[in-house]
Design an enzyme around this catalytic site. Structure first.
Site, mmCIF file in Angstrom:
data_model
loop_
_atom_site.group_PDB
_atom_site.id
_atom_site.type_symbol
_atom_site.label_atom_id
_atom_site.label_comp_id
_atom_site.label_asym_id
_atom_site.label_seq_id
_atom_site.Cartn_x
_atom_site.Cartn_y
_atom_site.Cartn_z
ATOM 1 N N HIS A 279 0.833 -1.209 0.000
ATOM 2 C CA HIS A 279 0.000 0.000 0.000
ATOM 3 C C HIS A 279 0.864 1.255 0.000
ATOM 4 C CE1 HIS A 279 -3.380 2.632 1.545
ATOM 5 N NE2 HIS A 279 -2.317 3.307 1.995
ATOM 6 N N GLU A 280 1.803 1.322 0.945
ATOM 7 C CA GLU A 280 2.596 2.542 1.083
ATOM 8 C C GLU A 280 3.529 2.766 -0.099
ATOM 9 O OE1 GLU A 280 1.982 4.841 3.101
ATOM 10 O OE2 GLU A 280 0.633 3.772 4.451
ATOM 11 N N HIS B 92 1.866 4.391 -3.023
ATOM 12 C CA HIS B 92 1.734 5.848 -2.977
ATOM 13 C C HIS B 92 2.826 6.504 -3.821
ATOM 14 C CE1 HIS B 92 -1.615 6.729 -0.399
ATOM 15 N NE2 HIS B 92 -1.146 5.994 0.604
ATOM 16 N N TYR C 298 -4.186 14.940 -2.719
ATOM 17 C CA TYR C 298 -4.533 14.225 -1.499
ATOM 18 C C TYR C 298 -5.640 14.960 -0.745
ATOM 19 C CZ TYR C 298 -3.523 10.779 2.134
ATOM 20 O OH TYR C 298 -3.594 9.729 3.009
ATOM 21 N N GLU D 283 -5.733 6.839 -2.078
ATOM 22 C CA GLU D 283 -5.717 5.792 -1.059
ATOM 23 C C GLU D 283 -6.214 4.453 -1.612
ATOM 24 O OE1 GLU D 283 -4.613 5.414 1.990
ATOM 25 O OE2 GLU D 283 -3.728 7.418 2.008
ATOM 26 N N ASP E 264 -9.626 14.202 7.908
ATOM 27 C CA ASP E 264 -8.972 13.180 7.091
ATOM 28 C C ASP E 264 -8.819 13.658 5.644
ATOM 29 O OD1 ASP E 264 -7.886 10.661 6.407
ATOM 30 O OD2 ASP E 264 -9.861 9.862 5.894
ATOM 31 N N HIS F 216 -9.360 8.411 3.594
ATOM 32 C CA HIS F 216 -9.319 7.017 4.030
ATOM 33 C C HIS F 216 -10.719 6.432 4.190
ATOM 34 C CE1 HIS F 216 -5.252 8.289 5.389
ATOM 35 N NE2 HIS F 216 -4.937 7.038 5.137
#
Length: 345
Positions: free
Chosen positions: A163-164, A167, A178, A187, A261, A266
């Site tokens: 996932h990271e 990015h 974002y 995300e 957020d 998210h």
């Protein structure tokens, strides 16, 4: 780790858990601000693609560092490419996770690392004290050890590593802002490819996968603590006195309008997540073969703008499916139906 989950822990947890959550939220604030401002900068002046020298063979190059529970990056080298396992679970999981992510993108999408030009992959483990998160800071991965009462070390979850790192791919290819729907797409792309990294490593087909993100992170997993997010059934990942209830919607009728957020990046990512899951299971087989290819080609599409909405992204996935498989194909119909089922088209 979404900020609303940390906020719930800061409200409902024990004194020690509240302290862990508040410390993590404090550390994350500057990081999330950096991600948002970096996305704005990239959107106004997209990063130039790095040219690969002709004849250069793609080579995986990993380096894992330790921050020794401080917040200084990158820290001291503890394992370089080709070195033997260290016996430190966080170090070796980070090393293996970097490799698994590289393998998916290279072997299935012919992408040479994050930047498609052989970028060396760096990761720092043992970041901070009881730090309940992991993140991509624009140049490397960073992993906390978790507080050990609610969460284990963040290298324990392969899909979180994927996932990271994704990015970074999204940042380079599309610079999705974002904020709001484009941030939720940002995300969601990370959840999609994070899940595919795990499925690819385990050799799972779409119907065999659990479609959970972060299922391996809980120190005490159970029926009320399944994962951080569920792509198959957004809103069902957890329902717990300490964590609260998973707020993700699975349909546009439940879209969450919020200023928190970064506009719910998210939270509302559950909608495109569900769409991808529906495509993957409808098409069948390995999700990276067809559904993943459609999403990857859409990420590379020059028409995908930094401020893209769900509807704009959905139409581009339809165009990608038609280009790859033909209008009226099983894949094309699956994409159309998925976006209709989640209320986007």
């Amino acid at each position: 780790m979404p900020p609303y989950l940390l906020a719930a822990i800061a409200k409902n947890g024990t004194a020690a858990q509240r302290a862990f959550a508040i410390d993590t939220l404090s550390a994350d604030f500057s990081f999330r601000t950096f991600r948002a401002t970096s996305a704005i900068a990239l959107a106004s002046a997209p990063r130039a693609r790095i040219a690969v020298m002709p004849g250069t063979e793609p080579v995986l190059k990993r380096t894992v560092y330790t921050a020794k529970n401080k917040q200084t990056l990158p820290g001291d080298v503890v394992r370089a490419e080709g070195a033997a396992a260290t016996g430190d679970a966080a170090v070796d999981e980070a090393y293996d996770g970097l490799g698994a992510t590289y393998d998916l993108f290279f072997k299935e999408f012919n992408r040479n690392s994050i930047d498609d030009a052989g970028l060396p992959l760096h990761a720092t483990v043992h970041y901070g004290k009881d730090y309940d998160n992991a993140f991509w800071n624009g140049s490397q991965m960073v992993f906390g050890d978790g507080d050990q009462t609610l969460f284990k070390r963040f290298t324990a979850s392969l899909d979180v590593i994927g996932h990271e790192l994704t990015h970074g791919v999204t940042e380079i290819e599309a610079a999705l802002a974002y904020q709001g729907q484009s941030g939720a797409l940002n995300e969601s792309m990370s959840d999609v490819f994070g899940s595919l990294v795990k499925q690819y490593k385990l050799g799972q087909s779409a119907d065999q996968a659990d479609w959970l993100i972060g299922a391996d992170l809980f120190a005490e997993p159970g029926p009320t603590r399944l994962a951080l997010r569920s792509m198959k059934a957004p809103g069902t990942a957890y329902d717990d006195p300490v964590l609260g209830k998973d707020p993700q919607p699975a349909h546009m009728k439940d879209y969450v309008h919020t200023v928190e957020d970064n506009g719910g990046v998210h939270i509302n990512s559950g909608i495109p997540n569900k769409a991808f899951y529906l495509v993957a299971v409808a098409v069948g087989g390995n999700a990276w073969d067809e559904a993943g290819r459609i999403w990857y080609e859409t990420l590379l599409d020059a028409r995908l703008k930094p401020n893209a909405t769900f509807e704009q992204f959905a139409k581009l996935t339809q165009a990608s499916a038609d280009k790859l498989h033909g209008a009226g194909s099983t894949q094309s119909k699956a994409v159309a139906k998925a976006w209709q089922d989640v209320g986007v088209l």
